[in-house]
Design an enzyme around this catalytic site. Structure first.
Site, PDB file in Angstrom:
ATOM      1  N   LYS A   2       0.835  -1.283   0.100  1.00 43.04           N
ATOM      2  CA  LYS A   2       0.015   0.049  -0.165  1.00 43.04           C
ATOM      3  C   LYS A   2       0.994   1.340  -0.002  1.00 43.04           C
ATOM      4  O   LYS A   2       0.489   2.129  -0.802  1.00 43.04           O
ATOM      5  CB  LYS A   2      -1.108  -0.089   1.241  1.00 43.04           C
ATOM      6  CG  LYS A   2      -1.786   1.236   1.399  1.00 43.04           C
ATOM      7  CD  LYS A   2      -2.809   1.018   2.386  1.00 43.04           C
ATOM      8  CE  LYS A   2      -3.433   2.259   2.600  1.00 43.04           C
ATOM      9  NZ  LYS A   2      -4.315   2.291   3.620  1.00 43.04           N
ATOM     10  N   GLU A  22      10.331  -4.678   4.401  1.00 41.64           N
ATOM     11  CA  GLU A  22      10.673  -6.037   4.146  1.00 41.64           C
ATOM     12  C   GLU A  22      10.286  -6.269   2.516  1.00 41.64           C
ATOM     13  O   GLU A  22      11.000  -6.909   1.868  1.00 41.64           O
ATOM     14  CB  GLU A  22       9.568  -6.931   4.951  1.00 41.64           C
ATOM     15  CG  GLU A  22      10.036  -6.900   6.597  1.00 41.64           C
ATOM     16  CD  GLU A  22       9.306  -6.056   7.383  1.00 41.64           C
ATOM     17  OE1 GLU A  22       8.998  -4.892   6.805  1.00 41.64           O
ATOM     18  OE2 GLU A  22       9.115  -6.156   8.534  1.00 41.64           O
ATOM     19  N   GLY A  34      -4.800  -1.564   4.680  1.00 39.44           N
ATOM     20  CA  GLY A  34      -4.146  -2.716   4.459  1.00 39.44           C
ATOM     21  C   GLY A  34      -4.793  -4.278   4.657  1.00 39.44           C
ATOM     22  O   GLY A  34      -4.611  -5.076   3.731  1.00 39.44           O
ATOM     23  N   ARG A  35      -5.258  -4.564   5.821  1.00 43.73           N
ATOM     24  CA  ARG A  35      -5.587  -5.766   6.177  1.00 43.73           C
ATOM     25  C   ARG A  35      -7.095  -6.055   5.644  1.00 43.73           C
ATOM     26  O   ARG A  35      -7.609  -6.849   5.815  1.00 43.73           O
ATOM     27  CB  ARG A  35      -5.558  -5.950   7.674  1.00 43.73           C
ATOM     28  CG  ARG A  35      -6.360  -4.886   8.331  1.00 43.73           C
ATOM     29  CD  ARG A  35      -5.868  -4.847   9.849  1.00 43.73           C
ATOM     30  NE  ARG A  35      -6.270  -3.820  10.645  1.00 43.73           N
ATOM     31  CZ  ARG A  35      -5.885  -2.820  10.968  1.00 43.73           C
ATOM     32  NH1 ARG A  35      -4.701  -2.499  10.328  1.00 43.73           N
ATOM     33  NH2 ARG A  35      -6.221  -1.647  11.682  1.00 43.73           N
ATOM     34  N   GLU A  41      -4.777  -6.801  14.804  1.00 46.39           N
ATOM     35  CA  GLU A  41      -4.410  -5.471  14.446  1.00 46.39           C
ATOM     36  C   GLU A  41      -5.396  -4.387  14.384  1.00 46.39           C
ATOM     37  O   GLU A  41      -5.198  -3.208  14.784  1.00 46.39           O
ATOM     38  CB  GLU A  41      -3.720  -5.319  13.019  1.00 46.39           C
ATOM     39  CG  GLU A  41      -2.768  -4.106  12.609  1.00 46.39           C
ATOM     40  CD  GLU A  41      -1.867  -4.368  11.509  1.00 46.39           C
ATOM     41  OE1 GLU A  41      -2.651  -4.124  10.280  1.00 46.39           O
ATOM     42  OE2 GLU A  41      -0.761  -4.719  11.418  1.00 46.39           O
ATOM     43  N   HIS A  71      -5.160 -33.434  17.216  1.00 47.44           N
ATOM     44  CA  HIS A  71      -4.041 -34.346  17.683  1.00 47.44           C
ATOM     45  C   HIS A  71      -2.746 -33.343  18.156  1.00 47.44           C
ATOM     46  O   HIS A  71      -1.613 -33.947  18.173  1.00 47.44           O
ATOM     47  CB  HIS A  71      -3.484 -35.060  16.376  1.00 47.44           C
ATOM     48  CG  HIS A  71      -4.645 -36.155  15.907  1.00 47.44           C
ATOM     49  ND1 HIS A  71      -4.664 -37.233  16.491  1.00 47.44           N
ATOM     50  CD2 HIS A  71      -5.391 -35.907  15.110  1.00 47.44           C
ATOM     51  CE1 HIS A  71      -5.972 -38.051  16.272  1.00 47.44           C
ATOM     52  NE2 HIS A  71      -6.161 -37.267  15.255  1.00 47.44           N
ATOM     53  N   LYS A 124       9.160  -1.051  14.266  1.00 49.08           N
ATOM     54  CA  LYS A 124       9.948  -0.491  12.990  1.00 49.08           C
ATOM     55  C   LYS A 124      10.791   0.493  13.444  1.00 49.08           C
ATOM     56  O   LYS A 124      12.121   0.246  12.859  1.00 49.08           O
ATOM     57  CB  LYS A 124       8.734   0.099  12.250  1.00 49.08           C
ATOM     58  CG  LYS A 124       7.792  -0.942  11.778  1.00 49.08           C
ATOM     59  CD  LYS A 124       6.822  -0.226  10.475  1.00 49.08           C
ATOM     60  CE  LYS A 124       5.704  -1.170  10.288  1.00 49.08           C
ATOM     61  NZ  LYS A 124       4.748  -0.344   9.518  1.00 49.08           N
TER      62      LYS A 124
HETATM   63  O1  F6P Z   1       3.231  -2.432   9.684  1.00 48.59           O
HETATM   64  C1  F6P Z   1       1.867  -2.914   9.736  1.00 48.59           C
HETATM   65  C2  F6P Z   1       1.236  -2.853   8.222  1.00 48.59           C
HETATM   66  O2  F6P Z   1       1.322  -1.263   8.199  1.00 48.59           O
HETATM   67  C3  F6P Z   1       0.017  -3.501   8.033  1.00 48.59           C
HETATM   68  O3  F6P Z   1      -1.012  -2.705   8.600  1.00 48.59           O
HETATM   69  C4  F6P Z   1       0.126  -3.486   6.739  1.00 48.59           C
HETATM   70  O4  F6P Z   1      -0.732  -4.554   6.017  1.00 48.59           O
HETATM   71  C5  F6P Z   1       1.575  -4.085   6.285  1.00 48.59           C
HETATM   72  O5  F6P Z   1       2.293  -3.336   7.262  1.00 48.59           O
HETATM   73  C6  F6P Z   1       1.625  -3.908   4.994  1.00 48.59           C
HETATM   74  O6  F6P Z   1       2.141  -2.532   4.753  1.00 48.59           O
HETATM   75  P1  F6P Z   1       2.344  -2.256   3.091  1.00 48.59           P
HETATM   76  O7  F6P Z   1       0.985  -2.732   2.396  1.00 48.59           O
HETATM   77  O8  F6P Z   1       2.193  -0.592   3.235  1.00 48.59           O
HETATM   78  O9  F6P Z   1       3.708  -2.550   2.675  1.00 48.59           O
END
Ligand code: F6P
Length: 532
Positions: free
Chosen positions: A194, A200, A252-253, A338, A369, A497
């Site tokens: 987003k 990452e 995002g979620r 979240e 199990h 972060k």
């Molecule tokens: O760090 C949490 C977050 O902001 C989530 O809410 C989001 O889904 C994820 O990181 C990834 O964010 P982006 O889509 O901006 O890379």
């Protein structure tokens, strides 16, 4: 209202709710959305409790807040944003206004562009340098990973496009294990972010770019981007025709329904993807129109509030008896924790009831199990949420599906009924006697009276998956409104972060550990001694 509920709970807490389960209760304490059935008869909620829970929803103003959400009001107050993931699945629901402008033409235009691109990848019109695309690698994390990864697995029986892989972790083991199975000349890399700043994702995207550059002359031509930040996608070298944008009113979620769902669309095709959207839209219509007592998201939320905030059960197990939903618990961990893992209300005042529960789970029967021992006999009560389909997709193995269903129903029955000491004695009376009989029998007692709910549906089709995901989104919404919190921000992820960014030079050894606490400094020292 909280006090009235707590008082009612105190009055009924000791009873065995199995005594409530007469012939009428299954109908009275269930609700339907389309052909999906939500059964909450195996809980200690009675008519009084339900009425009080519904009063709680009304007192919190859930209906008005729901209407405000669908109307594009900025209910995400801390970020000043509307919350309109519902617009992404509003295929034929008319205009949706944000700041006086209808967002639907843009949403539907992007959906068309995604459909055209997906079709071209699937039919080979869009090619890599080595020919037709064989593999799609979605690089994203959190909502840019969990949604599509969960849904691609959930809809595996409908998967007739190229292979789909998901890379999320910055751990090089993740991307290395995926890239080693792909041919760069026939791979499409989708960078899903987003913000297009997530460390990452950007790190993995650059690694994928370098990997592809070893074989392919124009790497940008085999990259697509899903983002709200089109300036950043351009800077990364991805041509605008393969950038699928969305607006900041999609959290995002909550973003699987739009461009973040591109890998799902490529996997199952645009028509099946639209069926998924229609399932979500059908749940929206139900959520907006059904009375609370018949409203599946509202009642799922009410049961959640009863168990967490009133009974004090701090966790909830999500147990899909549907193997293809194996990633649903992980997906729900982000969606629910979240969203509703907050300590203050919208006004910044500390909550005086617990925030959302810890959500966890695994598909049945595997969980049986592993951790069901604790669920049945441990000292903590874990409310369970079972999901089960009437039919699988393996017609020739229907007998196995029936066994799966029997296991699902057996677990909720066992949790409710338990086994008394007398029954346990009878079980082992032929093997032991006297004190040893008592001792052995005690180990075989099940307290029972443990609540569960069951969500049953005909088959896990794209439409049904859409219903399920929208159901959980609205459940989170209702619980968030009742708690008075903002379910749509996530400040709790920021501190880690910031500290990670500050720690990187310390780990690399270009900065010392003097400013760090003793524990962190010692761990850095150990890891450096061992080669980090
Ligand atoms: O760090 C949490 C977050 O902001 C989530 O809410 C989001 O889904 C994820 O990181 C990834 O964010 P982006 O889509 O901006 O890379």
């Amino acid at each position: 209202m909280w006090n009235a509920l707590k008082k009612h709970h105190a009055e009924v807490a000791e009873r065995r709710f199995i005594d409530l389960v007469d012939a009428h209760r299954a109908n009275d304490f269930s609700a339907a959305a389309g052909d999906m059935r939500f059964d909450y008869a195996k809980t200690n909620i009675d008519a009084t409790g339900r009425a009080l829970l519904i009063d709680l929803l009304n007192e919190a103003g859930v209906a008005a807040k729901r209407d405000a959400m669908f109307a594009g009001i900025a209910i995400n107050e801390t970020e000043g944003r509307a919350v309109l993931h519902t617009a992404l699945r509003n295929l034929d629901g008319g205009p949706v206004m944000v700041d006086g402008e209808d967002v639907m033409p843009g949403v539907l235009g992007t959906l068309d562009a995604m459909s055209d691109f997906s079709t071209s990848v699937r039919d080979g019109t869009f090619k890599g340098e080595g020919g037709q695309i064989t593999d799609v690698v979605n690089i994203g994390i959190g909502g840019s990973d969990l949604g599509p990864a969960m849904a691609v697995k959930a809809l595996a029986p409908y998967h007739d496009g190229p292979r789909c892989h998901f890379v999320s972790n910055v751990d090089p083991a993740d991307i290395a294990s995926v890239l080693r199975t792909c041919d760069p000349a026939t791979t499409l890399v989708i960078v899903a972010s987003k913000t297009f700043t997530t460390i990452e994702t950007m790190t993995n995207a650059r690694t994928a770019q370098a990997w592809m550059a070893g074989t392919v002359s124009d790497t940008g031509a085999q990259f697509a981007a899903l983002s709200t930040a089109e300036d950043k996608t351009a800077a990364f070298g991805i041509a605008s025709e393969r950038v699928f944008g969305f607006e900041d009113w999609v959290g995002g979620r909550y973003s699987l329904w739009g461009p973040i769902g591109l890998s799902l669309m490529i996997a199952i095709g645009p028509d099946a993807f639209k069926a998924f959207l229609r399932g979500g839209q059908a749940m929206d219509v139900h959520f907006k129109s059904a009375d609370w007592s018949e409203n599946v998201p509202a009642m799922l939320a009410a049961v959640g509030i009863w168990h967490n905030q009133i009974c004090g059960y701090t966790t909830r197990a999500v147990l899909p008896y549907d193997n293809n939903l194996m990633r649903l618990p992980a997906y729900l961990q982000q969606l629910e924790m979240e969203s509703n893992g907050k300590g203050v209300d919208m006004a910044g005042v500390d909550l005086d009831v617990p925030s959302g529960p810890v959500v966890w789970g695994e598909p049945g029967t595997n969980g049986q199990h592993a951790f069901y021992q604790l669920i049945h006999q441990g000292t903590r009560v874990v409310p369970c949420e079972f999901l089960v389909a009437a039919r699988g997709h393996e017609d020739d193995l229907h007998h196995q599906h029936q066994l799966l269903v029997a296991n699902c129903l057996a677990q909720s029955e066992a949790l409710m009924k338990g086994r008394t000491l007398g029954e346990a004695r009878e079980k082992v009376a032929d093997k032991f006697e006297g004190e040893e009989l008592e001792r052995q029998a005690k180990h075989r007692v099940f307290p029972g009276n443990r609540p569960s709910v069951t969500l049953a549906y005909p088959q896990l089709t794209p439409f049904v998956l859409g219903q399920i995901i929208a159901l959980y989104e609205h459940r989170v919404f209702v619980e968030g409104v009742v708690l008075g919190i903002n379910s749509y921000d996530q400040w709790g992820v920021e501190l880690g972060k910031e500290l990670a960014t500050a720690l990187q030079p310390v780990v690399e050894g270009t900065q010392g550990t003097d400013a760090k606490d003793g524990s962190t400094a010692a761990l850095v020292g150990f890891l450096q001694t061992n080669g980090v």
